[in-house]
Motif scaffolding. Sequence first.
Motif, PDB file in Angstrom:
ATOM      1  N   ALA A  85      -6.649  -1.850   3.971  1.00 38.06           N
ATOM      2  CA  ALA A  85      -6.090  -3.016   3.279  1.00 38.06           C
ATOM      3  C   ALA A  85      -6.519  -4.296   3.991  1.00 38.06           C
ATOM      4  CB  ALA A  85      -4.569  -2.919   3.222  1.00 38.06           C
ATOM      5  N   ALA A 120       0.839  -1.198   0.000  1.00 37.87           N
ATOM      6  CA  ALA A 120       0.000   0.000   0.000  1.00 37.87           C
ATOM      7  C   ALA A 120       0.867   1.238   0.000  1.00 37.87           C
ATOM      8  CB  ALA A 120      -0.919   0.006   1.233  1.00 37.87           C
ATOM      9  N   VAL A 143      -5.618   4.034   3.251  1.00 44.05           N
ATOM     10  CA  VAL A 143      -5.564   2.743   2.558  1.00 44.05           C
ATOM     11  C   VAL A 143      -4.866   1.672   3.395  1.00 44.05           C
ATOM     12  CG1 VAL A 143      -5.733   3.702   0.232  1.00 44.05           C
ATOM     13  CG2 VAL A 143      -3.492   3.494   1.303  1.00 44.05           C
ATOM     14  N   ARG A 144      -3.955   2.057   4.248  1.00 42.82           N
ATOM     15  CA  ARG A 144      -3.257   1.062   5.065  1.00 42.82           C
ATOM     16  C   ARG A 144      -4.201   0.441   6.094  1.00 42.82           C
ATOM     17  NH1 ARG A 144       2.084   1.543   3.865  1.00 42.82           N
ATOM     18  NH2 ARG A 144       2.664   0.220   5.609  1.00 42.82           N
ATOM     19  N   HIS A 195      -1.988  -4.065  -4.716  1.00 41.41           N
ATOM     20  CA  HIS A 195      -1.481  -2.786  -4.203  1.00 41.41           C
ATOM     21  C   HIS A 195      -2.641  -1.830  -3.998  1.00 41.41           C
ATOM     22  CE1 HIS A 195       1.521   0.269  -3.377  1.00 41.41           C
ATOM     23  NE2 HIS A 195       0.890   1.096  -4.188  1.00 41.41           N
ATOM     24  N   TYR A 196      -2.675  -1.222  -2.803  1.00 44.05           N
ATOM     25  CA  TYR A 196      -3.699  -0.254  -2.442  1.00 44.05           C
ATOM     26  C   TYR A 196      -3.153   1.152  -2.644  1.00 44.05           C
ATOM     27  CZ  TYR A 196      -6.263  -4.088  -0.235  1.00 44.05           C
ATOM     28  OH  TYR A 196      -6.941  -5.249  -0.002  1.00 44.05           O
TER      29      TYR A 196
END
Length: 414
Positions: free
Chosen positions: A347, A329, A343-344, A357-358
């Motif tokens: 995820a 990410a 996003v982390r 992958h974010y």
Amino acid sequence: MLAAMPPPVPPPTPAPGAPRVRERGDACPGALRLHSADDGHLARLRLPAGRLTARQVEILADAAEALGDGRISITSRGNAELRGLADGCGAELAPLLAEAGLLPSPTHERVRNIVASPASGLDGLGTADVQLWARELDERLCAAPWAAGLSGRFLFVLDDGRGDVTGLGGDVTLVAVAPDAALLHMGGRAVRVAAADAPRAALAAARAFLSAARAAGTGAWRVRELPEGHEADVRDVRKALAAEEVPEPVLPQGPPPAPGPLGPAALHVLAPLGRLTAARLRALLPADEVRLTPWRGAVVAGTDPARLPALEAHGLITRPDSPWAGVSACTGRPGCAKSLADVRADAVPGRPGLPVHYSGCERRCGHPHGDRVDVLAAPGGGYLVDGVPVARTDLARAVTTARTAPRTAPRTTR
């Protein structure tokens, strides 16, 4: 002193078919030129072949805790980033890195972009130990005054024949094809050189690129940006070395090493979402050396693979069947002002399969090379999974399906 960089200004989009013109130098951060983010300043440390001695591991962990947010991010080139740095930290950080041998040349520190097969020389695979090439190339690069003119994005890739790093988009790619020979690839051409000359050949190729870029006058940062008629010519390498031009062969393609043992005295682990806490970094020791990898992990050389369960207890990914293997990410919120989501935090793991992958915005910072599942934060909430709108509550199911579904064609957004 460390200097904070202003936010980069995107260059104008060229007309279709027109050569790209760069009117400024690249804005890549370094160890001395910092990037200003919402969570503080960011320093990117170039680590040729990802290599850290045991002492450097300790110093990097100490720097992250004392000066940053206590974490070390691993980039898609196996470099290290410190985030959350305060204003005015240069008086401490620069001397600390220099004394540890992590800053051998202030004028060249951003151009030391060298990726090499991380398991080379450890697991009995591969044709030659390209880690030795990486060390010589770095020494030659730092000793060449003209090399400081390379972009911070110019990339050397050294593959030991297994094909694990050839797909990383190198500007100059060396592939070991025999114990005493290598193929140098650049711009669609290749020459065969003696293995002993491989680092010198890579440097000669980079000089040929700079000559071509000057002649083109477009300010190109990468080999692929050179306009038609101004290609960098590997035949210049033939003039400098006893090299033989060969038809451009297909580059070998192989998978990265799986998390787990690498021979009798090494192991490979992945960092969750590509980020190590200082404690997790220290947990890799004792070791002869640690090599950060383009897959956001670490190869630990000179250690007992029986340590893997203890490293898993520290939160590291040690098995290929881990649901977090291959998940990465970008920084996301709150560290990045451009991101549309945290996003982390969003995820999710899933059944192992394609890398995923974010990304918090369309820049997709830090995305892996090659085929992958692309998860992009959407305006107003939710995500796009390979372009398909998905509610946040349905993200886990959508990502698992995308990672394991048959692909008719690679989806490599951006």
